[in-house]
Design a protein around this motif. Sequence first.
Motif, PDB file in Angstrom:
ATOM      1  N   PRO A   1      -0.391  15.668  -4.920  1.00  0.00           N
ATOM      2  CA  PRO A   1      -0.380  15.478  -2.960  1.00  0.00           C
ATOM      3  C   PRO A   1      -0.084  14.224  -2.527  1.00  0.00           C
ATOM      4  O   PRO A   1      -0.596  13.130  -2.797  1.00  0.00           O
ATOM      5  N   GLY A   2       0.467  14.130  -1.765  1.00  0.00           N
ATOM      6  CA  GLY A   2       1.002  13.043  -1.042  1.00  0.00           C
ATOM      7  C   GLY A   2       1.446  12.031  -2.120  1.00  0.00           C
ATOM      8  O   GLY A   2       2.129  10.712  -1.030  1.00  0.00           O
ATOM      9  N   VAL A   3       2.847  11.818  -2.874  1.00  0.00           N
ATOM     10  CA  VAL A   3       3.876  11.016  -3.792  1.00  0.00           C
ATOM     11  C   VAL A   3       4.681  11.095  -2.805  1.00  0.00           C
ATOM     12  O   VAL A   3       5.010  13.057  -3.123  1.00  0.00           O
TER      13      VAL A   3
ATOM     14  N   PRO B   1       3.221   8.150   3.736  1.00  0.00           N
ATOM     15  CA  PRO B   1       2.232   7.082   4.512  1.00  0.00           C
ATOM     16  C   PRO B   1       0.618   7.858   4.928  1.00  0.00           C
ATOM     17  O   PRO B   1       0.907   9.467   5.164  1.00  0.00           O
ATOM     18  N   GLY B   2      -0.197   7.296   5.102  1.00  0.00           N
ATOM     19  CA  GLY B   2      -1.174   8.472   5.287  1.00  0.00           C
ATOM     20  C   GLY B   2      -2.196   8.588   3.426  1.00  0.00           C
ATOM     21  O   GLY B   2      -1.771   7.861   2.869  1.00  0.00           O
ATOM     22  N   PRO B   3      -3.392   8.303   3.622  1.00  0.00           N
ATOM     23  CA  PRO B   3      -4.452   8.465   2.864  1.00  0.00           C
ATOM     24  C   PRO B   3      -4.095  10.169   1.445  1.00  0.00           C
ATOM     25  O   PRO B   3      -3.158  10.824   1.681  1.00  0.00           O
TER      26      PRO B   3
ATOM     27  N   SER C   1       0.741  -1.031   0.096  1.00  0.00           N
ATOM     28  CA  SER C   1       0.098  -0.211   0.087  1.00  0.00           C
ATOM     29  C   SER C   1       1.061   1.382   0.089  1.00  0.00           C
ATOM     30  O   SER C   1       0.417   2.297  -0.396  1.00  0.00           O
ATOM     31  N   GLY C   2       2.296   0.711   0.534  1.00  0.00           N
ATOM     32  CA  GLY C   2       2.858   2.156   0.273  1.00  0.00           C
ATOM     33  C   GLY C   2       3.394   2.929  -1.467  1.00  0.00           C
ATOM     34  O   GLY C   2       4.566   3.580  -1.488  1.00  0.00           O
ATOM     35  N   SER C   3       3.025   1.831  -1.921  1.00  0.00           N
ATOM     36  CA  SER C   3       3.857   2.289  -3.331  1.00  0.00           C
ATOM     37  C   SER C   3       2.724   1.849  -4.197  1.00  0.00           C
ATOM     38  O   SER C   3       1.675   1.159  -4.493  1.00  0.00           O
TER      39      SER C   3
END
Lengths: 231, 296
Positions: free
Chosen positions: B83-85, B125-127, B53-55
Amino acid sequence: MVRFENVGMRYGLGPEILRDISFTLDQGSFHLLTGPSGAGKTSLLKLIYLAERPCRGAISMFGREIATTPRDELPGLRRRIGVVFQEFRLLDHLTVFENVSLPRRVMGEMESQYRAEVEELLSWVGLGNRLNAKPATLSGGEKQRVAIARAVVAKPELLLADEPTGNVDPEIGGRIMRLFTELNKLGTCVMIATHDMRIMERVPASRIYRLAEGRLTVAKAHDFMAQAKRA
Amino acid sequence: MNPAGRTGLMPADSASGATLHTIVAVMSFLACLSLGFVLTLGRLASEWTDGLSGSVTVQLLPSAQISPEDQVKEALRLVKNWPGVFAARALSREDSQKMLEPWLGGGNVLTDLPVPQLIEVTLQPGPVELEGLARALADGVPGATLDDHKRWNAELASFATSSEAVGWAVLALIALATLAIVIFATQAGLQAHREIVEVVHMIGAKDVFIANEFQRHFMWLGVRGGIIGLVLAAVTLVGSSFLMNSREAPVGAQYLPQLVSSPLLYTWLLCVPVVMGLIAMWTARFTVLRVLGRMP
Ligand SMILES: Nc1ncnc2c1ncn2[C@@H]1O[C@H](COP(=O)(O)OP(=O)(O)OP(=O)(O)O)[C@@H](O)[C@H]1O
Ligand SMILES: [Mg+2]
């Protein structure tokens, strides 16, 4: 201090082996219990030291009705009784010293409180040099003396002995009886079950009980001895 | 091991004691091993799902509307600004070749086959709004699709959870069998000491005094047996991981789940002797009090 009233006893659903037993033992008295083998001497002693319950009748010990005494107060009564079992019942994995100390230990005493007394008692019965022996390495007579030492080590008010001179020579037998008489003079009530006529001549028995066919008869020591001699 | 510093009422070593030691040791060994498997499975499951899920991966299929170079550049720009990448990297031909080698074999396969260009995207990490990213890619870069491993993820997670559940069931069964056997052996051990119970009882010992002597004896017996089993299990676990990591291990062994080395696991394993001691202790206490209750 011990009172039996119309006591009957049976093992399980078997026949009544003791019937209508009534007697009292007073403080400081000395008693002998005789009777043929299988008459129920050991069973009667078991009732007194609270290892069996009667199927009828009333037993009172040290002023307490046994039937109405709560179970957790019985150990307190048992500690006032010293017992020499017929088969000794020493614990094989403990040393002579530990076996004899057991009643004191059960009372919660520390070894320092009883060590000297136990050693003195053991040398008195001629086992001063066998403190660390295991029962399995002792002769029958030596085991018997250990059993006797264990019975008297807590200075009981009532001493019950089942054939205490069965395995020893007359010399040791005499010493044991003298020990019992001494304790008796100090106020201990003594009851000895035995076949040994020599004991009967030697001790100051106030009464001799005779068990036969489940019933108990009482004789004054003198009358009994006279009767026995005539027979 | 006698805190009171004097001989206990129990014989230190008896035949029944040896049997009980062995039984407790063997059951502890089994309990430790299955505990090891269960905890490893649990950790593995979370590692797998975390790792995946981390990638996510972006696939670029050749498109007539855009040159391959522009396609990669466009996709990287879009992904990196999302955002989040955390990071994004286009896999080189060699990378792809290496990944496919086990399936397709070496050689110049890639030059002949239309293998999609891949971009590996590492997420913070995170949504992360992955569905938005997928739509943006589909709209902005011709031939680009986003693979978020969702299907894999779900399958792996359910596989891991179900094997963990099986593991716990096995552990529960072993615990139950241990309980029954230890209770049985303790009772047999007590039977051998019945004479002691009776004599001490008639000498005027309170029930609690006798129960305490017995339960202390059997507690240490259980703890000792448990420690023996624990040591054997630890040796087995460490030994197996050592073998798997060594050069002589069969090819691929290093991909097998590694059993040991989390401090958490060892904390759990240490509980085993304690639990064994408690089981033996309570059984002894319960049995002695019941036997005494039948005496006048
Ligand atoms: N635990 C027991 N269960 C069943 N019956 C018993 C038990 N103990 C004794 N008896 C029976 O009770 C009767 C009296 O036995 P007891 O041991 O009291 O006799 P005793 O007078 O002490 O004999 P001895 O002089 O041989 O020691 C015997 O018939 C014996 O078989
Ligand atoms: Mg008898």
